[in-house]
Write an enzyme that holds these catalytic residues in place. Structure first.
Site, PDB file in Angstrom:
ATOM      1  N   ASP A  58     -16.828   4.067   9.242  1.00 58.24           N
ATOM      2  CA  ASP A  58     -17.044   3.963  10.686  1.00 58.24           C
ATOM      3  C   ASP A  58     -16.103   4.873  11.464  1.00 58.24           C
ATOM      4  O   ASP A  58     -15.115   5.384  10.927  1.00 58.24           O
ATOM      5  CB  ASP A  58     -16.812   2.519  11.155  1.00 58.24           C
ATOM      6  CG  ASP A  58     -17.822   1.548  10.590  1.00 58.24           C
ATOM      7  OD1 ASP A  58     -18.883   1.990  10.109  1.00 58.24           O
ATOM      8  OD2 ASP A  58     -17.547   0.335  10.640  1.00 58.24           O
ATOM      9  N   TYR A 116     -11.592  -1.151  -0.372  1.00 60.16           N
ATOM     10  CA  TYR A 116     -11.060  -0.905   0.971  1.00 60.16           C
ATOM     11  C   TYR A 116      -9.754  -1.665   1.148  1.00 60.16           C
ATOM     12  O   TYR A 116      -9.541  -2.727   0.547  1.00 60.16           O
ATOM     13  CB  TYR A 116     -12.040  -1.380   2.038  1.00 60.16           C
ATOM     14  CG  TYR A 116     -13.155  -0.428   2.374  1.00 60.16           C
ATOM     15  CD1 TYR A 116     -13.045   0.457   3.448  1.00 60.16           C
ATOM     16  CD2 TYR A 116     -14.319  -0.408   1.629  1.00 60.16           C
ATOM     17  CE1 TYR A 116     -14.077   1.325   3.773  1.00 60.16           C
ATOM     18  CE2 TYR A 116     -15.362   0.464   1.939  1.00 60.16           C
ATOM     19  CZ  TYR A 116     -15.228   1.318   3.013  1.00 60.16           C
ATOM     20  OH  TYR A 116     -16.255   2.189   3.329  1.00 60.16           O
TER      21      TYR A 116
END
Length: 264
Positions: A58, A116
């Site tokens: 993102d 992540y």
């Protein structure tokens, strides 16, 4: 001529600070990581090239070891390609490695796991503002870890999904969750097959609310068991999120998961 010079597909390993970019994927009206790489590649190889990543990140999200593949007609050595990219790229995007790969290797399709890392700062930092989420409240890390363990396994994350994601399956396999504190930073590591758009940032936000005492472990169980819009109203800022690494070898993936389990 060496065989590796004839290879037209290369595996790239990148690191980048996503603060100035509107995510990975190329957009005509915004600066992106993929778009910046393609611009540099056009100077190196000409217009006929393709760069594909292992997945989208993102706007504002960073990467420590992001895997992509490059398709280009060239006889350049991998080490020369690396040098040329880093000469042309801005300082917040770095190519760490360039290696020849099989013609059918695909950074996204061949990826079997992704990791992540979300960083939550417990104090104001003069240097790390772009790379952490500073939470001023006292957080119960033990409660966060207990709630985080509920995410492990195959779950329907429909309550954590954006509306655009509802057209496809919202089931995601989470292989491991790790939450620990080190030097006034809480680290939230998530390892899974793939992730929905903004899913990890919502997971991080939910865990912070648990740490604050505003949500309970039972609430998190409810979010995973029934469809509710409560998590969708929470969203951690992108600054604290880092793509950590992509996995293509099952043995390497299993070793990484075992190391996390040993530290739990």
């Amino acid at each position: 001529m060496n065989n590796h010079r004839q290879c037209s597909r290369f595996k790239l390993l990148l690191e980048y600070d996503g603060s100035r970019y509107s995510g990975w994927q190329k957009q005509n009206d915004a600066r992106t990581i993929q778009g910046t790489l393609l611009d540099a590649g056009a100077v190196i190889f000409g217009s006929k090239l393709d760069i594909q990543g292992n997945g989208r990140t993102d706007a504002g999200v960073h990467a420590l070891n992001y895997t992509a593949h490059l398709e280009a007609s060239t006889t350049m050595r991998p080490e020369d390609i690396l040098v040329r990219f880093n000469e042309l790229l801005p300082s917040d995007i770095v190519v760490l490695e360039v290696a020849p790969c099989a013609a059918r290797f695909h950074a996204r399709h061949n990826c079997i796991g992704r990791s992540y890392l979300y960083r939550i700062s417990l104090r104001k930092s003069a240097f790390a503002k772009k790379h952490v989420w500073w939470v001023k409240d006292k957080l119960d890390v033990k409660a966060m870890a207990e709630a985080g363990s509920l995410f492990v396994g195959m779950h329907d994350f429909v309550s954590f999904a954006e509306k655009q994601e509802l057209k496809k399956s919202t089931k995601v396999m989470i292989n491991a969750i790790q939450i620990f504190e080190d030097d006034e930073i809480i680290y939230f590591r998530t390892v899974g097959s793939h992730f929905l758009w903004k899913m990890i940032r919502r997971m991080a936000a939910v865990l912070v609310e648990v740490g604050r005492g505003k949500l309970s472990v039972e609430d998190v169980e409810t979010f995973l068991r029934t469809r509710t819009d409560a998590p969708s109203r929470l969203l951690a800022p992108p600054a604290g999120l880092f793509f950590e690494r992509a996995f293509y070898d099952q043995g390497e993936f299993n070793t990484f998961l075992s190391e996390i389990a040993e530290k739990a």
